[in-house]
Design an enzyme around this catalytic site. Structure first.
Site, short mmCIF file in Angstrom:
data_model
loop_
_atom_site.label_atom_id
_atom_site.label_comp_id
_atom_site.label_asym_id
_atom_site.label_seq_id
_atom_site.Cartn_x
_atom_site.Cartn_y
_atom_site.Cartn_z
N HIS A 188 0.95 -1.14 -0.13
CA HIS A 188 -0.09 0.04 -0.13
C HIS A 188 0.96 1.19 0.21
CE1 HIS A 188 -4.05 -1.89 0.64
NE2 HIS A 188 -4.50 -0.66 0.55
N HIS A 235 0.08 -3.07 9.19
CA HIS A 235 1.47 -3.06 9.01
C HIS A 235 2.27 -2.50 10.03
CE1 HIS A 235 1.70 -4.44 4.55
NE2 HIS A 235 0.73 -3.67 4.62
#
Length: 430
Positions: A188, A235
């Site tokens: 991302h 994350h």
């Protein structure tokens, strides 16, 4: 003084994710303590006195096994108190801390959900067609030729490094689908860095506008995406730093050659042997993980979009529909945003994206049936399909087909309807 590896371990610590979540208004509750303390009622709900919240406040949760797949052991909910699921990652004793969470700041939550959407399939379905149909198809191809190789490499690293998503004391606030893959690096943040900064560098070559303004927008874009991944618990800080660093290292030399690469891939008669066949083989021979994850299928989506959009431009050029027009030697003033541009852009986008969305739903079922029939597999035998890697041809036929529709078929339809952008078939050349 901390060593390099101490710094790495610190940035990888799940506590930083949990701290950022709490800072942004996420409350967590330890359900193991609740169960041990007999505060969990027969329906599996959390006693409101233990959680110091009333029964009208909603608590959510997430589940994760050590291999990244979802668990079916949900804690049932009642009286508005929802499931607190397991959220540990790897525990040799088989015990995983049970956490539930409650979102207190909905505005921040929705802001970071939007940031995460800037790297989603829906974003690609809207953003790239909008750029091709309404802004500049040549610029979009340049962007695609940087985006999809970087994303492929990032996805490959995920399955090679095999670092799991964050676990307790952090919670995962995003859909279970993304829990089914590894976390290092954050792809991302790769797309969240690649797209804005590629746009910034390339548009500053073509058009005159305040560079500092574009730089601020690009930085905010990247920061929003990176923070969203930490906030949503997908994350660690290290994952996001790695994604940004990887892109920052690759972008300068990729931007230096992308115009020449794109020109050759559009104008050379034999270009598809490189521009289409190599990306396809890269997906077919993508390393197969021991435990199935969504990474290989998502990689096929990404690569097929880039390769098929470039293939469509090549087809337009070889048919003589696309005329070579050299770029201006100096940056030009930004085209004005007129009523006509907004009107026709809106029509093209709404009609085109709606058609693409409907086509995706229909063609996915058709191509799934076709591929399964050719492979001798039942369409409901998901395990066998994953074992044979059938997601690759299905994704290429479905998503790659949408890319061809975007860059080849849709402009033909727009021209027939009299709403195609005038410069579309003139955007090729050095």
């Amino acid at each position: 003084m901390e060593t390099f590896w101490d710094i790495i371990d610190n940035l990888r610590d799940y506590k930083h994710v949990a701290n950022f979540q709490r800072f942004c208004g996420v409350e967590t509750y330890d359900l193991d303590e609740t169960v041990n303390g007999h505060d969990l009622d027969n329906a599996g709900t959390v006693n409101s006195n233990h959680c110091e919240c009333n029964s009208n406040k909603e608590i959510n949760g997430s589940v994760q096994h050590s291999n990244g797949t979802n668990s079916a052991d949900h804690v049932k909910h009642r009286n508005g108190l929802k499931n607190g699921f397991k959220n540990g990652i790897t525990n040799p004793k088989g015990h995983e801390q049970r956490l539930a969470y409650k979102i207190n700041n909905k505005l921040v939550h929705h802001m970071f959900e939007f940031g995460a959407s800037l790297g989603s399939e829906m974003f690609y379905l809207i953003f790239f067609p909008f750029m091709i149909w309404n802004v500049d198809s040549r610029l979009t191809r340049h962007m695609l030729l940087i985006w999809y190789p970087l994303m492929y490499f990032g996805q490959f690293l995920k399955d090679w490094i095999k670092w799991p998503r964050p676990g307790a004391p952090a919670v995962r606030l995003e859909g279970k689908r993304f829990e089914m893959e590894y976390g290092m690096p954050s792809t991302h943040t790769i797309v969240g860095t690649c797209i804005p900064f590629t746009l910034l560098v390339l548009t500053s070559k073509y058009y005159e506008y305040p560079f500092i303004l574009g730089l601020i927008v690009a930085l905010l874009w990247t920061l929003l995406v990176a923070c969203s991944r930490v906030y949503l618990g997908m994350h660690t800080v290290l994952d996001c730093i790695a994604g940004i660093s990887l892109t920052a290292l690759a972008l300068p030399w990729m931007l230096n050659v992308v115009e020449y690469v794109e020109y050759l891939q559009v104008t050379n008669p034999y270009a598809p042997f490189v521009s289409f066949l190599i990306p396809l083989l890269a997906c077919i021979y993508y390393p197969k993980p021991k435990v199935w994850s969504i990474t290989r299928g998502d990689t096929s989506n990404i690569v097929s979009i880039g390769a098929c959009c470039v293939l469509s431009a090549w087809l337009n050029y070889q048919l003589g529909w696309m005329t070579e027009t050299p770029k201006h030697s100096t940056p030009q003033p930004l085209p004005g945003i007129t009523f006509d541009w907004m009107y026709y852009s809106l029509i093209r986008t709404v009609v085109g994206v709606s058609a693409l969305g409907a086509s995706r739903i229909v063609t996915k079922k058709i191509f799934l049936k076709l591929v399964c029939t050719c492979a001798g597999v039942e369409t409901d035998d998901i395990t066998k399909q994953r074992e044979l890697g059938l997601e690759v041809p299905v994704r290429w036929l479905t998503i790659g087909g949408l890319a061809v529709s975007t860059a080849f078929t849709a402009p033909i339809c727009f021209s027939y309807l009299g709403i195609n952008r005038e410069g579309y078939y003139y955007e090729v050349g050095l």
